[in-house]
Motif scaffolding. Sequence first.
Motif, PDB file in Angstrom:
ATOM      1  N   GLY A 142       0.782  -1.181  -0.058  1.00 61.08           N
ATOM      2  CA  GLY A 142       0.061  -0.032  -0.101  1.00 61.08           C
ATOM      3  C   GLY A 142       0.838   1.255  -0.051  1.00 61.08           C
ATOM      4  N   VAL A 143       1.948   1.203  -0.276  1.00 66.43           N
ATOM      5  CA  VAL A 143       2.951   2.281  -0.123  1.00 66.43           C
ATOM      6  C   VAL A 143       2.876   2.784  -1.663  1.00 66.43           C
ATOM      7  CG1 VAL A 143       5.306   3.124  -0.193  1.00 66.43           C
ATOM      8  CG2 VAL A 143       4.499   1.509   1.350  1.00 66.43           C
ATOM      9  N   PHE A 144       2.706   4.404  -1.740  1.00 63.41           N
ATOM     10  CA  PHE A 144       2.592   4.941  -2.942  1.00 63.41           C
ATOM     11  C   PHE A 144       3.918   5.388  -3.412  1.00 63.41           C
ATOM     12  CE2 PHE A 144       1.844   9.458  -4.812  1.00 63.41           C
ATOM     13  CZ  PHE A 144       1.319   9.168  -5.823  1.00 63.41           C
ATOM     14  N   HIS A 145       3.978   5.283  -4.891  1.00 63.15           N
ATOM     15  CA  HIS A 145       5.473   5.671  -5.341  1.00 63.15           C
ATOM     16  C   HIS A 145       4.692   6.391  -6.834  1.00 63.15           C
ATOM     17  CE1 HIS A 145       7.754   2.450  -3.303  1.00 63.15           C
ATOM     18  NE2 HIS A 145       6.561   1.865  -3.400  1.00 63.15           N
ATOM     19  N   SER A 146       5.663   7.505  -6.926  1.00 62.66           N
ATOM     20  CA  SER A 146       5.225   8.278  -8.130  1.00 62.66           C
ATOM     21  C   SER A 146       6.458   8.702  -8.929  1.00 62.66           C
ATOM     22  CB  SER A 146       4.456   9.456  -7.727  1.00 62.66           C
ATOM     23  OG  SER A 146       5.225  10.446  -7.026  1.00 62.66           O
ATOM     24  N   TRP A 147       6.162   9.182 -10.137  1.00 60.65           N
ATOM     25  CA  TRP A 147       7.418   9.625 -11.093  1.00 60.65           C
ATOM     26  C   TRP A 147       6.520  10.653 -11.713  1.00 60.65           C
ATOM     27  CZ3 TRP A 147       6.066   4.583  -9.978  1.00 60.65           C
ATOM     28  CH2 TRP A 147       7.224   3.843  -9.402  1.00 60.65           C
ATOM     29  N   VAL A 148       7.153  11.768 -11.852  1.00 58.92           N
ATOM     30  CA  VAL A 148       6.555  13.040 -12.851  1.00 58.92           C
ATOM     31  C   VAL A 148       7.592  13.192 -13.886  1.00 58.92           C
ATOM     32  CG1 VAL A 148       6.173  15.386 -12.481  1.00 58.92           C
ATOM     33  CG2 VAL A 148       5.840  13.907 -10.564  1.00 58.92           C
ATOM     34  N   PHE A 149       6.848  13.294 -14.920  1.00 62.34           N
ATOM     35  CA  PHE A 149       7.568  13.337 -16.303  1.00 62.34           C
ATOM     36  C   PHE A 149       7.168  14.902 -16.847  1.00 62.34           C
ATOM     37  CE2 PHE A 149       7.407   8.892 -15.779  1.00 62.34           C
ATOM     38  CZ  PHE A 149       8.617   8.399 -16.361  1.00 62.34           C
ATOM     39  N   ASN A 150       7.810  15.487 -17.590  1.00 62.22           N
ATOM     40  CA  ASN A 150       7.469  16.760 -18.421  1.00 62.22           C
ATOM     41  C   ASN A 150       6.609  17.780 -17.737  1.00 62.22           C
ATOM     42  OD1 ASN A 150       7.314  17.812 -20.869  1.00 62.22           O
ATOM     43  ND2 ASN A 150       5.289  17.022 -21.491  1.00 62.22           N
ATOM     44  N   HIS A 151       6.882  18.091 -16.524  1.00 57.89           N
ATOM     45  CA  HIS A 151       5.862  19.137 -15.644  1.00 57.89           C
ATOM     46  C   HIS A 151       6.808  20.478 -16.021  1.00 57.89           C
ATOM     47  CE1 HIS A 151       3.889  21.335 -12.617  1.00 57.89           C
ATOM     48  NE2 HIS A 151       3.068  20.168 -12.506  1.00 57.89           N
ATOM     49  N   ARG A 152       5.801  21.433 -16.581  1.00 62.34           N
ATOM     50  CA  ARG A 152       6.131  22.658 -16.818  1.00 62.34           C
ATOM     51  C   ARG A 152       6.762  23.672 -15.782  1.00 62.34           C
ATOM     52  NH1 ARG A 152       2.004  24.658 -21.573  1.00 62.34           N
ATOM     53  NH2 ARG A 152       1.919  22.556 -22.471  1.00 62.34           N
ATOM     54  N   THR A 153       6.532  23.414 -14.831  1.00 62.72           N
ATOM     55  CA  THR A 153       6.842  24.455 -13.628  1.00 62.72           C
ATOM     56  C   THR A 153       7.795  23.743 -12.578  1.00 62.72           C
ATOM     57  OG1 THR A 153       4.709  24.044 -12.247  1.00 62.72           O
ATOM     58  CG2 THR A 153       5.023  25.740 -13.902  1.00 62.72           C
ATOM     59  N   GLU A 154       7.791  22.310 -12.475  1.00 65.26           N
ATOM     60  CA  GLU A 154       8.629  21.755 -11.551  1.00 65.26           C
ATOM     61  C   GLU A 154       9.673  20.986 -12.134  1.00 65.26           C
ATOM     62  OE1 GLU A 154       6.452  20.965  -7.773  1.00 65.26           O
ATOM     63  OE2 GLU A 154       4.644  21.734  -8.577  1.00 65.26           O
ATOM     64  N   ALA A 155      10.846  20.804 -11.199  1.00 59.75           N
ATOM     65  CA  ALA A 155      11.942  19.969 -11.886  1.00 59.75           C
ATOM     66  C   ALA A 155      11.574  18.438 -11.857  1.00 59.75           C
ATOM     67  CB  ALA A 155      13.130  20.191 -10.984  1.00 59.75           C
ATOM     68  N   VAL A 156      11.740  17.746 -12.723  1.00 56.65           N
ATOM     69  CA  VAL A 156      11.619  16.339 -12.894  1.00 56.65           C
ATOM     70  C   VAL A 156      13.009  15.987 -12.904  1.00 56.65           C
ATOM     71  CG1 VAL A 156       9.547  16.497 -13.918  1.00 56.65           C
ATOM     72  CG2 VAL A 156      11.631  16.598 -15.476  1.00 56.65           C
ATOM     73  N   ARG A 157      13.146  14.441 -12.605  1.00 57.15           N
ATOM     74  CA  ARG A 157      14.368  13.391 -12.455  1.00 57.15           C
ATOM     75  C   ARG A 157      14.506  13.115 -14.122  1.00 57.15           C
ATOM     76  NH1 ARG A 157      12.646   9.310  -9.217  1.00 57.15           N
ATOM     77  NH2 ARG A 157      14.393   8.436  -9.443  1.00 57.15           N
ATOM     78  N   ASN A 158      15.611  12.416 -14.036  1.00 58.30           N
ATOM     79  CA  ASN A 158      16.158  11.685 -15.223  1.00 58.30           C
ATOM     80  C   ASN A 158      15.128  10.641 -15.680  1.00 58.30           C
ATOM     81  OD1 ASN A 158      17.365   9.302 -16.609  1.00 58.30           O
ATOM     82  ND2 ASN A 158      18.729  11.187 -17.179  1.00 58.30           N
ATOM     83  N   GLU A 159      14.449  10.859 -17.108  1.00 66.09           N
ATOM     84  CA  GLU A 159      13.520  10.142 -17.455  1.00 66.09           C
ATOM     85  C   GLU A 159      13.986   8.663 -17.346  1.00 66.09           C
ATOM     86  OE1 GLU A 159      14.358  13.122 -19.030  1.00 66.09           O
ATOM     87  OE2 GLU A 159      12.669  13.916 -19.096  1.00 66.09           O
ATOM     88  N   ARG A 160      14.982   8.312 -17.986  1.00 63.66           N
ATOM     89  CA  ARG A 160      15.412   6.947 -18.344  1.00 63.66           C
ATOM     90  C   ARG A 160      15.642   6.350 -16.797  1.00 63.66           C
ATOM     91  NH1 ARG A 160      13.746   5.833 -22.981  1.00 63.66           N
ATOM     92  NH2 ARG A 160      14.321   7.355 -24.390  1.00 63.66           N
ATOM     93  N   LEU A 161      16.042   6.918 -15.801  1.00 66.21           N
ATOM     94  CA  LEU A 161      16.168   6.265 -14.425  1.00 66.21           C
ATOM     95  C   LEU A 161      14.824   6.185 -13.935  1.00 66.21           C
ATOM     96  CD1 LEU A 161      17.687   5.803 -12.018  1.00 66.21           C
ATOM     97  CD2 LEU A 161      17.715   8.091 -11.231  1.00 66.21           C
ATOM     98  N   MET A 162      13.998   6.919 -14.222  1.00 60.97           N
ATOM     99  CA  MET A 162      12.461   7.009 -13.834  1.00 60.97           C
ATOM    100  C   MET A 162      12.001   5.558 -14.349  1.00 60.97           C
ATOM    101  SD  MET A 162      10.859  10.517 -12.967  1.00 60.97           S
ATOM    102  CE  MET A 162      11.006  11.173 -14.526  1.00 60.97           C
ATOM    103  N   LEU A 163      11.936   5.397 -15.749  1.00 61.67           N
ATOM    104  CA  LEU A 163      11.573   4.329 -16.411  1.00 61.67           C
ATOM    105  C   LEU A 163      12.182   3.082 -16.047  1.00 61.67           C
ATOM    106  CD1 LEU A 163      11.364   5.661 -20.160  1.00 61.67           C
ATOM    107  CD2 LEU A 163       9.483   5.451 -18.499  1.00 61.67           C
ATOM    108  N   CYS A 164      13.313   2.761 -15.620  1.00 62.98           N
ATOM    109  CA  CYS A 164      14.098   1.789 -14.922  1.00 62.98           C
ATOM    110  C   CYS A 164      13.264   1.494 -13.586  1.00 62.98           C
ATOM    111  CB  CYS A 164      15.628   1.969 -14.853  1.00 62.98           C
ATOM    112  SG  CYS A 164      16.421   1.997 -16.320  1.00 62.98           S
ATOM    113  N   GLU A 165      13.140   2.543 -13.018  1.00 60.17           N
ATOM    114  CA  GLU A 165      12.424   2.129 -11.494  1.00 60.17           C
ATOM    115  C   GLU A 165      11.162   1.495 -11.600  1.00 60.17           C
ATOM    116  OE1 GLU A 165      12.455   5.838  -9.328  1.00 60.17           O
ATOM    117  OE2 GLU A 165      14.760   6.033  -9.358  1.00 60.17           O
TER     118      GLU A 165
END
Length: 177
Positions: free
Chosen positions: A21-44
């Motif tokens: 029941g632990v929530f995990h999230s990844w944010v892509f392509n947000h216009r106003t907030e910094a996002v992490r490396n896309e490839r790393l997020m896809l691997c996760e």
Amino acid sequence: NHNPWHKESYLCSVGILDQNGVFHSWVFNHRTEAVRNERLMLCEIQRMLDESDLIIGHNIKFDLNWLKTVGLACSDKKIWCTQVAENLIQGQRKVGYKLDQLAQRYDVKGKLDLMAEFWSSGYETDEIPLSVHLPYLEQDLRTTRDIFLRQLPIVMSSGLDKLAELTFEVTQILSDV
């Protein structure tokens, strides 16, 4: 376009509730907030998919298509679509099959309305503050999980388990097509 980092894409987030029941999230392509490396997020995300025995979603064809479009493997996983399961439970009657309609039917907490307010004001998903967006995403996941937990005993006790399994396999095939 299902590519999350394509400049015309409004897809902004991916969320997973793990078996605890632990929530995990990844944010892509947000216009106003910094996002992490896309490839790393896809691997996760792929790692979490690999650890899963069952993928549960509402209108899961959309999610499966996105996962496959960005190169994530999930075809070998069992799935449960709460929308499709409800269609089996209801005997294809003309009742509402939207997530909020199922939430009401099963007396579980539905969507948070604040995102709809942003959308109706002209915001795109990738412009909505994450302080609003991520709780909305988490509640969608929890609602879907809670509906699944209510549907599963109904499907099992109604003898629909084999039909549901076959239908979900066909859903995977249709997603591939």
